[in-house]
Design an enzyme around this catalytic site. Structure first.
Site: not given
Ligand code: RIB
Length: 308
Positions: A252-255
């Site tokens: 989730a760093a990119g998210d």
């Molecule tokens: O970007 C990370 C995410 O990728 C995770 O939370 C996982 O669910 C996948 O979708």
């Protein structure tokens, strides 16, 4: 703090099953891991949470299963300051699942079962078209069906709503979609699959950005891990350096970067300021484990930046 500018995120929701291992298993190998946890994730939900926690005025369009975890995830999204009236429980479907290994280098590899995410159809997008039309920006990723992503991008584009595409996970994309995008935020792997350019250094990043500008995309942000991001606006590129931290888990760093970046843009920050703000949010996220559990709140990002 909450921006008056409205953001809509459309995307996936997953339950992440995370296991930490010394290294990724080889074919046929079984390894015993540590720190098994089930955390709320999914690229769409992680980005929505990052936006909500960093202060956006945000609605989320997504699908979860008619199951216990789907109900718990939706309740948590509300606590994260997200309007969830367009998050639906889909009958006879289970919530999406991600199986994630994290190695001691803080890298991860992920296998996904789409579950209810596969039900986010173009018809479902149409049902929420007014939400998109009333926004200033629409943030999309690629874990939900592509025809629905195109549908949402078309609705946004027709109403002059800024279309921001995080093209993750990596895949080839129809030109039809790329022509609707205002801002694209690939990592190096995703940039390679979209442009054919292998990114080792800033010169390569500039070349990949130029291919994406050639498709009509005005702003290209290539995320390059701890190095930071290559920000290219109408062909003028620069490196926005990342912050040095002790990374333990990059899920989730990119998210986190994407949610924080769009939030900052909607507050009127320049793309350069927004990238620095989002680099700080991502730097905090990698010092913590899990997807959504690692995403920082606005106060934490501001406090981090105040020390730099
Ligand atoms: O970007 C990370 C995410 O990728 C995770 O939370 C996982 O669910 C996948 O979708």
């Amino acid at each position: 703090m909450s921006s008056s500018q409205k953001l809509v995120v459309l995307g996936s929701i997953n339950a992440d099953h995370i296991l930490t291992l010394e290294h990724f298993p080889h074919p046929g190998q079984t390894l015993t891991g540590q720190n098994y946890q089930v955390a709320f994730g999914g690229k769409g939900a992680n980005q929505a949470v990052a936006a909500g926690r960093s202060g956006a005025n945000i609605s989320f369009i997504a699908c979860v299963g008619e199951d216990d975890i789907g109900h718990r995830i939706k309740a948590q999204l509300e606590k994260d300051r997200i309007d969830t009236h367009a998050v639906s429980h889909i009958k006879d479907q289970s919530t999406g699942v991600a199986l994630i290994f994290v190695n001691k280098m803080a890298e991860n590899c992920i296998g996904i079962c789409a579950g209810a995410n596969a039900c986010l159809s173009p018809e479902y997008v149409q049902q929420h078209a007014d939400l998109i039309r009333a926004a200033q920006a629409l943030l999309l990723q690629l874990e939900t069906p592509i025809p629905s992503i195109i549908e949402a991008a078309k609705i946004a584009h027709q109403s002059s709503v800024k279309v921001v595409l995080n093209p993750a996970p990596a895949r080839e994309l129809p030109e039809e979609l790329l022509h609707l995008v205002d801002i694209i935020t690939p990592n190096e792997t995703e940039a390679l699959s979209l442009t054919g350019v292998i990114i080792h250094d800033e010169k390569d990043a500039a070349e990949a950005a130029s291919v994406l500008h050639g498709k009509g995309i005005k702003t290209v942000v290539i995320t390059m891990g701890s190095r930071g991001v290559w920000l290219s606006e109408n062909g003028q590129g620069q490196l926005v350096s990342g912050f040095k931290v002790n990374a333990i888990d990059t899920i989730a760093a990119g998210d986190t970067f994407n949610g924080a970046f769009v939030t900052a843009l909607l507050e009127g920050k320049s793309a350069l300021e927004a990238a620095r703000f989002a680099n700080a949010a991502a730097a905090i996220a990698v010092t913590r484990s899990g997807g959504q559990p690692s995403v920082p709140w606005r106060e934490e990002i501001d406090a981090f930046l105040a020390t730099k």
